[in-house]
Write a protein that holds these residues in place. Structure first.
Motif, PDB file in Angstrom:
ATOM      1  N   PHE A   1       0.828  -1.204   0.000  1.00  0.00           N
ATOM      2  CA  PHE A   1       0.000   0.000   0.000  1.00  0.00           C
ATOM      3  C   PHE A   1       0.862   1.253   0.000  1.00  0.00           C
ATOM      4  N   LYS A   2       0.343   2.303  -0.658  1.00  0.00           N
ATOM      5  CA  LYS A   2       1.002   3.605  -0.556  1.00  0.00           C
ATOM      6  C   LYS A   2      -0.056   4.697  -0.618  1.00  0.00           C
ATOM      7  N   PRO A   3       0.187   5.816   0.063  1.00  0.00           N
ATOM      8  CA  PRO A   3      -0.799   6.889   0.031  1.00  0.00           C
ATOM      9  C   PRO A   3      -0.922   7.479  -1.373  1.00  0.00           C
ATOM     10  N   ALA A   4      -2.156   7.794  -1.769  1.00  0.00           N
ATOM     11  CA  ALA A   4      -2.404   8.315  -3.122  1.00  0.00           C
ATOM     12  C   ALA A   4      -1.758   9.680  -3.323  1.00  0.00           C
ATOM     13  N   ILE A   5      -1.404  10.354  -2.238  1.00  0.00           N
ATOM     14  CA  ILE A   5      -0.810  11.690  -2.326  1.00  0.00           C
ATOM     15  C   ILE A   5       0.503  11.675  -3.103  1.00  0.00           C
TER      16      ILE A   5
ATOM     17  N   ALA B   1       4.101  -3.419  -7.886  1.00  0.00           N
ATOM     18  CA  ALA B   1       2.688  -3.022  -7.911  1.00  0.00           C
ATOM     19  C   ALA B   1       2.192  -2.727  -6.503  1.00  0.00           C
ATOM     20  N   SER B   2       1.346  -1.694  -6.369  1.00  0.00           N
ATOM     21  CA  SER B   2       0.822  -1.351  -5.043  1.00  0.00           C
ATOM     22  C   SER B   2      -0.623  -0.888  -5.154  1.00  0.00           C
ATOM     23  N   ASP B   3      -1.296  -0.863  -4.017  1.00  0.00           N
ATOM     24  CA  ASP B   3      -2.664  -0.374  -3.909  1.00  0.00           C
ATOM     25  C   ASP B   3      -2.617   1.058  -3.383  1.00  0.00           C
ATOM     26  N   ASN B   4      -3.246   1.982  -4.095  1.00  0.00           N
ATOM     27  CA  ASN B   4      -3.327   3.362  -3.603  1.00  0.00           C
ATOM     28  C   ASN B   4      -4.369   3.481  -2.500  1.00  0.00           C
ATOM     29  N   ILE B   5      -4.034   4.195  -1.435  1.00  0.00           N
ATOM     30  CA  ILE B   5      -5.029   4.414  -0.383  1.00  0.00           C
ATOM     31  C   ILE B   5      -5.072   5.893  -0.024  1.00  0.00           C
ATOM     32  N   LEU B   6      -6.239   6.349   0.413  1.00  0.00           N
ATOM     33  CA  LEU B   6      -6.374   7.748   0.822  1.00  0.00           C
ATOM     34  C   LEU B   6      -6.170   7.898   2.313  1.00  0.00           C
ATOM     35  N   LYS B   7      -6.526   6.854   3.079  1.00  0.00           N
ATOM     36  CA  LYS B   7      -6.253   6.901   4.512  1.00  0.00           C
ATOM     37  C   LYS B   7      -5.908   5.509   5.030  1.00  0.00           C
ATOM     38  N   ALA B   8      -5.267   5.493   6.204  1.00  0.00           N
ATOM     39  CA  ALA B   8      -4.699   4.253   6.730  1.00  0.00           C
ATOM     40  C   ALA B   8      -5.759   3.167   6.941  1.00  0.00           C
ATOM     41  N   SER B   9      -6.976   3.575   7.356  1.00  0.00           N
ATOM     42  CA  SER B   9      -8.017   2.572   7.654  1.00  0.00           C
ATOM     43  C   SER B   9      -8.398   1.745   6.420  1.00  0.00           C
ATOM     44  N   GLU B  10      -8.144   2.299   5.232  1.00  0.00           N
ATOM     45  CA  GLU B  10      -8.426   1.542   4.002  1.00  0.00           C
ATOM     46  C   GLU B  10      -7.604   0.256   3.932  1.00  0.00           C
ATOM     47  N   ILE B  11      -6.452   0.249   4.596  1.00  0.00           N
ATOM     48  CA  ILE B  11      -5.608  -0.955   4.587  1.00  0.00           C
ATOM     49  C   ILE B  11      -6.377  -2.105   5.240  1.00  0.00           C
ATOM     50  N   MET B  12      -7.060  -1.814   6.372  1.00  0.00           N
ATOM     51  CA  MET B  12      -7.817  -2.861   7.074  1.00  0.00           C
ATOM     52  C   MET B  12      -8.954  -3.391   6.191  1.00  0.00           C
ATOM     53  N   GLU B  13      -9.546  -2.493   5.371  1.00  0.00           N
ATOM     54  CA  GLU B  13     -10.634  -2.929   4.482  1.00  0.00           C
ATOM     55  C   GLU B  13     -10.103  -3.797   3.342  1.00  0.00           C
ATOM     56  N   LYS B  14      -8.906  -3.455   2.857  1.00  0.00           N
ATOM     57  CA  LYS B  14      -8.398  -4.121   1.653  1.00  0.00           C
ATOM     58  C   LYS B  14      -7.546  -5.350   1.946  1.00  0.00           C
ATOM     59  N   VAL B  15      -7.083  -5.494   3.179  1.00  0.00           N
ATOM     60  CA  VAL B  15      -6.169  -6.599   3.465  1.00  0.00           C
ATOM     61  C   VAL B  15      -6.934  -7.926   3.463  1.00  0.00           C
ATOM     62  N   GLN B  16      -6.354  -8.915   2.827  1.00  0.00           N
ATOM     63  CA  GLN B  16      -7.011 -10.218   2.741  1.00  0.00           C
ATOM     64  C   GLN B  16      -6.513 -11.112   3.875  1.00  0.00           C
ATOM     65  N   PRO B  17      -7.415 -11.972   4.393  1.00  0.00           N
ATOM     66  CA  PRO B  17      -7.039 -12.790   5.552  1.00  0.00           C
ATOM     67  C   PRO B  17      -5.784 -13.623   5.322  1.00  0.00           C
ATOM     68  N   ARG B  18      -5.582 -14.059   4.071  1.00  0.00           N
ATOM     69  CA  ARG B  18      -4.443 -14.957   3.832  1.00  0.00           C
ATOM     70  C   ARG B  18      -3.118 -14.229   3.598  1.00  0.00           C
ATOM     71  N   THR B  19      -3.164 -12.892   3.543  1.00  0.00           N
ATOM     72  CA  THR B  19      -1.935 -12.124   3.322  1.00  0.00           C
ATOM     73  C   THR B  19      -0.994 -12.284   4.510  1.00  0.00           C
ATOM     74  N   GLU B  20       0.271 -12.559   4.195  1.00  0.00           N
ATOM     75  CA  GLU B  20       1.261 -12.775   5.264  1.00  0.00           C
ATOM     76  C   GLU B  20       2.174 -11.576   5.482  1.00  0.00           C
TER      77      GLU B  20
ATOM     78  N   PHE C   1       2.710  10.200   5.340  1.00  0.00           N
ATOM     79  CA  PHE C   1       1.522  10.870   4.805  1.00  0.00           C
ATOM     80  C   PHE C   1       0.224  10.275   5.338  1.00  0.00           C
ATOM     81  N   LEU C   2       0.298   9.250   6.191  1.00  0.00           N
ATOM     82  CA  LEU C   2      -0.920   8.533   6.585  1.00  0.00           C
ATOM     83  C   LEU C   2      -1.440   8.885   7.979  1.00  0.00           C
ATOM     84  N   GLY C   3      -0.755   9.775   8.672  1.00  0.00           N
ATOM     85  CA  GLY C   3      -1.256  10.233   9.969  1.00  0.00           C
ATOM     86  C   GLY C   3      -1.143   9.184  11.067  1.00  0.00           C
ATOM     87  N   ASP C   4      -1.600   9.579  12.265  1.00  0.00           N
ATOM     88  CA  ASP C   4      -1.480   8.718  13.442  1.00  0.00           C
ATOM     89  C   ASP C   4      -2.215   7.393  13.301  1.00  0.00           C
ATOM     90  N   GLU C   5      -3.262   7.391  12.493  1.00  0.00           N
ATOM     91  CA  GLU C   5      -4.091   6.199  12.305  1.00  0.00           C
ATOM     92  C   GLU C   5      -3.256   4.987  11.858  1.00  0.00           C
TER      93      GLU C   5
END
Ligand code: ADP
Ligand code: ZN
Length: 207
Positions: free
Chosen positions: A43-47, A65-84, A93-97
């Motif tokens: 993941f990397k911030p879209a900024i 290759a990476s997934d663009n995110i606007l905020k840190a919480s998007e990582i929790m939404e996009k992460v797949q259970p099997r990802t290690e 750029f992602l703040g305290d979150e």
């Protein structure tokens, strides 16, 4: 991290100034994980649209290759259970979150590799990186080469006049400097340059 047994997760943090090789190091670690057939998400911030939209690219041209995110919480939404293994670039750029997100992922048993600038253009600690360093299992601090004198560079020198904390850019707007050559006041640094960027921009008709 050879000492880690079983399915325990952990946090690796890679910090340093711009051009110190943080993205290269992140890409290296992620590629090795892929070679070991581990499931990786990046993941990397879209900024930071420095070079490519859905890709992390280092200053030397290495990419992954990476997934663009606007905020840190998007990582929790996009992460797949099997990802290690999870890579996060430019975490400053992602703040305290992002601190909570990294903690949750590590507690879920994931290896989290997170990179970012540990100091800003004035040489001050750049939140949330100091907090990530405090909770990490493993820390790597990289240095660049000072463009003025060739010594190890710990600072990111801003070459354009702006009081904004975040001004996204790379070559021409920032350069690596050692503690001796670093000028925390960007106006001074800019005046001392032989061909200041702002003057070149003005000559080219840009404001
Ligand atoms: P970061 O993610 O820390 O900004 P990158 O991994 O994107 O760094 O880029 C590192 C690469 O930048 C180096 O391998 C080198 O090719 C290039 N580079 C350009 N300027 C410098 C410099 N002043 N010091 C070190 N490397 C530099
Ligand atoms: Zn120097």
């Amino acid at each position: 991290m050879d000492i880690v047994k079983g399915n325990m997760g952990w946090i690796e943090v890679v910090v340093g100034p711009m051009f110190s090789g943080k993205s290269e190091e992140l890409i290296r670690r992620l590629r090795r994980a892929e070679i070991a057939r581990q499931r990786v998400q990046i993941f990397k911030p879209a900024i930071d649209e420095r070079y490519a939209a859905n890709e992390i690219i280092s200053h030397s041209g290495l990419g992954i290759a990476s997934d663009n995110i606007l905020k840190a919480s998007e990582i929790m939404e996009k992460v797949q259970p099997r990802t290690e293994v999870i890579g996060i670039d430019e975490a400053q750029f992602l703040g305290d979150e992002v601190v909570d997100v990294c903690t949750k992922l590590a507690n879920l048993g994931k290896r989290v590799i997170v990179t970012g600038l540990d100091t800003d253009y004035r040489g001050r600690p750049f939140e949330p990186m100091p907090r990530l360093l405090a909770i990490a299992e493993e820390i790597t601090k990289l240095l660049a080469i000072c463009v003025r004198c060739g010594n190890p560079a710990v600072h990111t020198q801003r070459l354009v006049e702006s009081e904004e904390l975040i001004v996204v850019g790379a070559t021409g707007m920032y350069e690596a400097r050692c503690r001796r050559c670093f000028e925390p006041n960007p106006e001074q640094a800019h005046e001392k340059k032989d061909t200041p960027l702002l003057m070149r921009n003005r000559a080219a008709g840009k404001s």
